[in-house]
Scaffold this active site. Structure first.
Site: not given
Ligand code: BG6
Length: 477
Positions: A45, A173, A207, A226, A231
């Protein structure tokens, strides 16, 4: 090199475009895989001219050692200011795309999911959905089965399924692809790959980072949407699926879909006993003290930053084999791994010693590699004492090559027209169909997520979840 192409990146000023897509393209350029005519058109934008966007791109790729290739790469980059919700800029974009009739055109939607359908519709009304065009959607596709259906219908009205690429970057991956090589290019494992010989499977995606300035998005998603819906379930599918007849996209995706559909339902009747959700509070990471999730967010929230689940697959191959899934932010280290634990030997011939069961550990990151744990005789004259050792294959040590980022492979696959590593519509919908009742059960319960201290392995209930079954989470050894 692949065929000449134009990559149009919507959300070109955003985090994903700058952190992942531009560096990925530069790496492929350096590797000689981009044809001289390949171009990248950034769309966002914000009003800026080509030179300003090129400067932004230069900044974004500054960590890549381009060794003289940088200027030519930057020359491939164009910019158009356009808005998904108005006609502003679309004629300019149309003219630029149409300058090159024979290009494969890939529209990469690196934007929030609420813009997917509006952007696709605009692509349609401007006649930009020609036969040689593809559209790439980033996860999450929707936030539940109903909204995923709306997105899929909306995109499907403009593009055929064969042109829709739903990215799950875990599939790009190297070590995740290696899982398929390991299973289907070796005769050794497949005969043992079932409940008859496998005791349990663990999949951990841990993580060390927190939500890193993405709290606005993350708080609406949580770890379940998420990480688990995409995943983690994709990893589970690759471990559990039947051998496909080939690597063709639909052959692989048909088999993954069967696994998703065979997952046993978790809902209000059993969620409390087979799932644990957690949220981190202030603690410490390797870099020092870190704030809790609620401090980062600045308001109360019940969003989970950690999930552990005991999943089961209701089919002959996997009956009774638990798949323990665990993912979270602000855990002690960044580690993604799959651990396949085999059954105990049926009878020990070694007086007083029970051999430890064999385990196959597939380390996705960091230190990508595969370890097979075996029992051997402890060397020396001290009699028959057993010892647990690993056959170790480290990718870094075995191959002195740079491990390409998942996006490098995946973007080029969209240009090549190879959908094997992308999620088909029915897979995404089946994954939501399993995830939705779990989230609904959590929402219906009066229990908030359990808190855990940042820098630890999640709430103690996650340890209890697996220890109740007489097992423990792997510690990589
Ligand atoms: C993304 C999630 O899909 O995957 C992030 O949205 C997460 O929250 C990331 O940090 C993890 O990816 P990787 O490749 O760093 O393991």
């Amino acid at each position: 090199p692949v065929d000449p192409f134009t990559l149009v990146v919507f959300g070109a000023t955003g985090d994903l475009a700058r952190r992942k897509l531009l560096p990925a393209m530069l790496h492929r350029d350096i590797a000689g895989q981009l044809p001289s005519l390949a171009r990248i058109i950034g769309v966002a934008r914000r009003e800026m001219d080509r030179g300003e966007y090129q400067a932004m791109a230069r900044e974004a790729v500054k960590g890549v050692d381009a060794d003289g290739a940088l200027d030519a790469f930057i020359e491939r980059i164009f910019y158009v200011a356009a808005d998904a919700e108005s006609d502003e800029g679309w004629d300019t974009l149309t003219a630029l795309v149409n300058e090159r009739e024979d290009d494969t055109v890939v529209y990469y939607l690196a934007t929030g999911p609420d813009l997917f359908v509006p952007i696709a519709e605009k692509i349609g009304t401007h006649g930009l959905n020609q036969p040689r065009t593809r559209i790439v959607l980033e996860k999450p596709i929707g936030k539940n089965a109903a909204s995923a259906l709306t997105v899929n219908e909306g995109i499907g009205a403009v593009f055929p399924e064969a042109s829709i690429y739903r990215i799950d970057h875990y599939l790009g991956k190297e070590t995740v692809q290696n899982l398929m090589a390991l299973r289907f290019a070796n005769a050794l494992f497949e005969p043992l790959w079932s409940a008859a010989h496998i005791d349990s499977v663990q999949i951990t995606v841990a993580e060390e980072l927190g939500v890193e300035g993405r709290a606005g998005y993350y708080d609406k998603a949580g770890a379940m949407r998420d990480m688990v819906q995409n995943h983690m379930l994709q990893l589970l599918c690759l471990v559990a699926m039947e051998p496909p007849s080939s690597m063709r996209a639909d052959a692989v995706r048909d088999e993954k879909l069967k696994v998703l559909k065979a997952l046993k339902r978790i809902d209000t009747s059993n969620a409390a006993s087979v799932t644990v959700r957690g949220q981190y509070k202030a603690g410490a990471s390797a870099g020092g003290a870190v704030a809790g999730y609620l401090d980062e967010l600045g308001e109360p929230s019940q969003t989970e930053t950690f999930v552990a689940i005991k999943a089961e697959i209701g089919n002959w191959r996997w009956a009774g084999v638990p798949f323990y899934l665990r993912t979270g932010k602000r855990l002690p280290s960044r580690v993604s791994e799959i651990v396949v634990s085999f059954r105990q030997v049926p009878h020990s011939v070694f007086d007083g010693e029970t051999p430890r069961p064999n385990r196959l550990l597939i380390r996705l990151q960091p230190d990508e590699g595969i370890k097979l744990f075996l029992m051997i005789k402890d060397p020396g004259p001290g009699g028959m004492r057993l010892q647990h050792v690993s056959l170790d294959m480290s990718f870094a040590a075995a191959f002195q090559v740079r491990n390409p980022d998942a996006y490098e492979r995946l973007i080029l696959d969209t240009v090549r027209g190879n959908q094997t590593l992308f999620m088909r519509r029915d897979e995404v919908e089946a994954a939501w169909a399993w995830v939705d009742p779990i989230i609904e059960a959590w929402q219906a319960s009066s229990e908030p997520p359990r808190s855990y201290t940042a820098g630890t392995w999640g709430p103690s209930a996650a340890i209890a979840l697996i220890e109740r079954d007489g097992r423990s989470w792997s510690e990589g050894d």
